[in-house]
Design a protein around this motif. Structure first.
Motif, PDB file in Angstrom:
ATOM      1  N   PRO A 187       0.932  -1.341   0.068  1.00 54.91           N
ATOM      2  CA  PRO A 187       0.101  -0.254  -0.030  1.00 54.91           C
ATOM      3  C   PRO A 187       0.691   1.345  -0.075  1.00 54.91           C
ATOM      4  N   LEU A 188       2.118   1.075   0.380  1.00 57.13           N
ATOM      5  CA  LEU A 188       2.882   2.240   0.262  1.00 57.13           C
ATOM      6  C   LEU A 188       2.898   3.444  -0.823  1.00 57.13           C
ATOM      7  N   THR A 189       2.898   2.846  -1.896  1.00 54.83           N
ATOM      8  CA  THR A 189       2.912   3.746  -3.251  1.00 54.83           C
ATOM      9  C   THR A 189       1.692   4.338  -3.189  1.00 54.83           C
ATOM     10  N   ASN A 190       0.501   4.079  -3.056  1.00 54.41           N
ATOM     11  CA  ASN A 190      -0.799   4.659  -3.034  1.00 54.41           C
ATOM     12  C   ASN A 190      -0.766   5.690  -1.879  1.00 54.41           C
ATOM     13  N   ILE A 191      -0.358   5.304  -0.890  1.00 52.59           N
ATOM     14  CA  ILE A 191      -0.327   6.494   0.414  1.00 52.59           C
ATOM     15  C   ILE A 191       0.771   7.334   0.183  1.00 52.59           C
ATOM     16  N   VAL A 192       1.546   7.208  -0.508  1.00 51.33           N
ATOM     17  CA  VAL A 192       2.523   8.256  -0.851  1.00 51.33           C
ATOM     18  C   VAL A 192       2.125   9.141  -1.958  1.00 51.33           C
ATOM     19  N   LEU A 193       1.896   8.508  -3.084  1.00 52.40           N
ATOM     20  CA  LEU A 193       1.628   9.315  -4.140  1.00 52.40           C
ATOM     21  C   LEU A 193       0.249   9.926  -4.303  1.00 52.40           C
ATOM     22  N   ALA A 194      -0.768   9.714  -3.329  1.00 56.54           N
ATOM     23  CA  ALA A 194      -2.097  10.275  -3.073  1.00 56.54           C
ATOM     24  C   ALA A 194      -1.810  11.858  -2.732  1.00 56.54           C
ATOM     25  N   LYS A 195      -0.602  11.936  -2.127  1.00 55.29           N
ATOM     26  CA  LYS A 195      -0.306  13.422  -1.814  1.00 55.29           C
ATOM     27  C   LYS A 195       0.364  14.423  -2.763  1.00 55.29           C
ATOM     28  N   ILE A 196       0.735  13.731  -3.922  1.00 52.59           N
ATOM     29  CA  ILE A 196       1.484  14.219  -5.060  1.00 52.59           C
ATOM     30  C   ILE A 196       0.675  14.851  -5.923  1.00 52.59           C
ATOM     31  N   ARG A 197       1.055  15.882  -6.604  1.00 52.85           N
ATOM     32  CA  ARG A 197       0.340  16.665  -7.606  1.00 52.85           C
ATOM     33  C   ARG A 197      -0.030  15.556  -8.772  1.00 52.85           C
ATOM     34  N   THR A 198      -0.734  15.842  -9.508  1.00 53.09           N
ATOM     35  CA  THR A 198      -1.128  14.918 -10.653  1.00 53.09           C
ATOM     36  C   THR A 198       0.055  15.288 -11.718  1.00 53.09           C
ATOM     37  N   ALA A 199       0.552  16.397 -12.091  1.00 56.57           N
ATOM     38  CA  ALA A 199       1.557  16.758 -12.890  1.00 56.57           C
ATOM     39  C   ALA A 199       2.974  15.848 -12.510  1.00 56.57           C
ATOM     40  N   ASP A 200       3.221  15.748 -11.095  1.00 50.01           N
ATOM     41  CA  ASP A 200       4.240  15.149 -10.629  1.00 50.01           C
ATOM     42  C   ASP A 200       4.451  13.732 -10.343  1.00 50.01           C
ATOM     43  N   ILE A 201       3.170  13.176 -10.807  1.00 48.14           N
ATOM     44  CA  ILE A 201       3.062  11.618 -10.226  1.00 48.14           C
ATOM     45  C   ILE A 201       4.004  10.600 -11.163  1.00 48.14           C
ATOM     46  N   GLY A 202       4.352  11.042 -12.376  1.00 46.73           N
ATOM     47  CA  GLY A 202       5.357  10.344 -13.291  1.00 46.73           C
ATOM     48  C   GLY A 202       6.871  10.589 -12.624  1.00 46.73           C
ATOM     49  N   SER A 203       7.108  11.770 -12.297  1.00 45.56           N
ATOM     50  CA  SER A 203       8.495  11.865 -11.716  1.00 45.56           C
ATOM     51  C   SER A 203       8.762  11.192 -10.336  1.00 45.56           C
ATOM     52  N   ALA A 204       7.553  11.302  -9.463  1.00 46.06           N
ATOM     53  CA  ALA A 204       7.653  10.925  -8.314  1.00 46.06           C
ATOM     54  C   ALA A 204       7.600   9.127  -8.277  1.00 46.06           C
ATOM     55  N   SER A 205       6.939   8.581  -9.010  1.00 42.27           N
ATOM     56  CA  SER A 205       6.793   7.194  -9.048  1.00 42.27           C
ATOM     57  C   SER A 205       8.344   6.653  -9.586  1.00 42.27           C
ATOM     58  N   GLY A 206       8.977   7.387 -10.570  1.00 43.80           N
ATOM     59  CA  GLY A 206      10.191   7.094 -11.002  1.00 43.80           C
ATOM     60  C   GLY A 206      11.356   7.150  -9.901  1.00 43.80           C
ATOM     61  N   VAL A 207      11.246   8.168  -9.188  1.00 47.70           N
ATOM     62  CA  VAL A 207      12.171   8.301  -7.960  1.00 47.70           C
ATOM     63  C   VAL A 207      12.041   7.128  -6.878  1.00 47.70           C
ATOM     64  N   MET A 208      10.585   6.626  -7.002  1.00 45.26           N
ATOM     65  CA  MET A 208      10.355   5.537  -5.800  1.00 45.26           C
ATOM     66  C   MET A 208      10.999   4.227  -6.455  1.00 45.26           C
ATOM     67  N   THR A 209      10.604   3.991  -7.658  1.00 44.71           N
ATOM     68  CA  THR A 209      11.184   2.901  -8.393  1.00 44.71           C
ATOM     69  C   THR A 209      12.559   2.779  -8.230  1.00 44.71           C
ATOM     70  N   THR A 210      13.394   4.084  -8.716  1.00 48.41           N
ATOM     71  CA  THR A 210      14.990   3.854  -8.544  1.00 48.41           C
ATOM     72  C   THR A 210      15.333   3.846  -6.984  1.00 48.41           C
TER      73      THR A 210
END
Length: 491
Positions: free
Chosen positions: A402-425
């Motif tokens: 559940p961590l990704t959903n919890i964290v990305l829920a507070k990220i702006r839509t425009a930044d979702i791609g970048s944020a998820s990339g940082v998490m994967t890395t």
């Protein structure tokens, strides 16, 4: 054994094709073509992990060599992952998927033919390049080729594939070593990816091509600075114990921090100039995101570290076969998989406190396993290990899923791609650092207990205490994340 679903390029895209427009056969074969690369990449890590003692013996390598074989793959994967996603956006995702799988397949063949550990390490790095090219394309192609109504189910299958691959990888690796087909021994754990890669290459034409209208340049300087900083950090941790910490390695370790600071400064400068950086470092100003990344680092570093020392403990300490070791560790994977499946239901009731529950169970799992190891000692009768491994797997699943959903829920839509990339890395970097650090602890403990009948179990116990300490640190972070989600509820 991550079940997180971050997407380095999950953004609104203009597709060239969709499932509804393809023929029936294309629709049926597209999903296997997208999920099999995920299975190949994830299972490969665990297949190789269970074979590490055999690889070390077969090549006459050192433990540090084996560490570098593992970390060389994950470090390359981590550094090039975001670049791989950008290449897919720019030159076509199906095309980069094909190139990445082809490169991974060729590299797997070279791994299997390696006559020296240096050749194996180099080809593992090449595997990391291939994985970095094809893994980001999978989620982007799902995003591009499935309607929103079907996308959720397909993403669920993606996550389930990761969990199954992690569990099955341990057992597949053990089976390959047990069967020893054509006297291949450890080489079979790499050559199996050649067969799987050939199958995937035959299926990829059934995936419609897609791309992005974004033609921003690639931040090669940022990628190079990140790679240099991480290599300066990880290489000394892997080689220091074996070489007696010469001045050059100590200097590299100390200089890694300013190199990474330089990387952050350069990336921030690109942002100020309105250019696209390798990593959007301003995301760390978001407290929920920053806390989430720390949780990722703690969880995934301890996870990768555990699998390494557990393989050595079971096979060299207790003289289990690779198959027996894979079956034992596979129980933890099964707990992880089941927890991942049910985590959404638990999160619906507990909200972000599902992470709190997961951190408590993870800590308890390590401590219970430590008690079990002290109880059994050098005995191969390890029945009391099994409940502890199940608790450990369930706890990690309740954090990771559940961590990704919890964290990305507070990220702006425009930044979702970048944020998820940082998490994967971050997942790959954490695994790299965890393997490097626990290797130092493991070797130091073995040296301290040298000559003792219980040297392996004592060293394993020390490693478990270190991993439990990392899990304890997740608890206050989980509580803070729950607090920043208001009542703790998601949504």
């Amino acid at each position: 054994m991550s079940n997180m679903l971050p997407d380095a390029s999950a953004q609104a895209v203009r597709t060239r094709a969709s499932v509804s427009k393809g023929d029936g056969r294309r629709s049926r074969l597209m999903l296997p073509a997208l999920l099999l690369p995920v299975f190949m990449a994830v299972s490969n890590v665990f297949i190789v992990n269970v074979a590490t003692p055999s690889i070390q013996k077969g090549l006459g390598a050192s433990f540090a060599d084996v560490q570098f074989m593992l970390t060389g793959y994950t470090l390359t994967f981590a550094v090039l992952l975001i670049i791989g996603a950008r290449l897919g956006d720019r030159f076509g995702r199906r095309r980069m998927l094909f190139i990445g799988v082809a490169l991974f397949t060729v590299a797997s063949l070279v791994c299997g033919l390696s006559a020296h550990v240096t050749m194996l390490i180099a080809s593992r790095v090449l595997q990391g390049v291939g994985a970095a090219l094809f893994m980001p394309q999978v989620l982007s192609l799902i995003q591009a080729n499935y309607t929103p109504e079907r996308r959720g189910a397909v993403f669920g299958m993606y996550g389930a594939t990761q969990g199954i691959a992690a569990t099955a990888g341990q057992i597949i690796g053990g089976l390959l070593l047990r069967m020893n087909l054509w006297e291949l021994d450890w080489r079979a754990v790499f050559l199996i990816s050649v067969l799987l890669g050939a199958l995937i290459l035959a299926l990829i034409p059934f995936i419609p091509e897609s791309g992005s209208q974004d033609r921003a340049g690639l931040d090669w300087i940022g990628a190079a600075l990140a790679a240099a900083g991480l290599l300066m950090l990880v290489y000394p941790l892997v080689q220091g114990q074996r070489t007696g910490w010469p001045a050059g390695l100590i200097a590299s370790l100390l200089l890694s921090a300013p190199m990474l600071v330089l990387f952050a400064w350069y990336e921030r400068g690109l942002l100020r100039r309105g250019r696209l950086p390798f990593m959007n470092v301003d995301l760390f100003k978001n407290k929920v995101f920053a806390l989430g990344i720390i949780v990722v680092l703690l969880l995934m570093s301890s996870q990768g570290a555990f699998f390494l020392v557990a393989a050595y403990m079971l096979q060299l300490g207790l003289h289990f076969s690779a198959l027996q070791a894979g079956l034992v560790i596979g129980l933890m994977g099964m707990g992880y998989f089941l927890a991942s499946l049910f985590s959404s239901r638990v999160a619906a009731k507990l909200g972000a406190h599902v992470l709190t529950l997961g951190s408590i169970l993870t800590t308890a799992g390590y401590l219970l396993l430590s008690w079990a190891v002290r109880t059994t000692g050098v005995s191969s009768d390890i029945g009391v290990w099994l409940p502890a491994l199940a608790v450990l797997g369930i706890g990690q699943g309740f954090v990771a899923a559940p961590l990704t959903n919890i964290v990305l829920a507070k990220i702006r839509t425009a930044d979702i791609g970048s944020a998820s990339g940082v998490m994967t890395t971050s997942i790959q970097i954490a695994s790299t650092i965890g393997i490097a650090l626990i290797g130092t602890v493991w070797l130091s403990a073995l040296e301290a207990y040298d000559g003792s009948v219980s040297a392996y179990s004592d060293a394993f116990n020390i490693c478990l205490y270190v991993l439990a300490a990392a899990a304890v640190l997740i608890l206050p972070l989980a509580l803070k994340l729950a607090g920043r989600n208001g009542t703790g509820r998601l949504g």
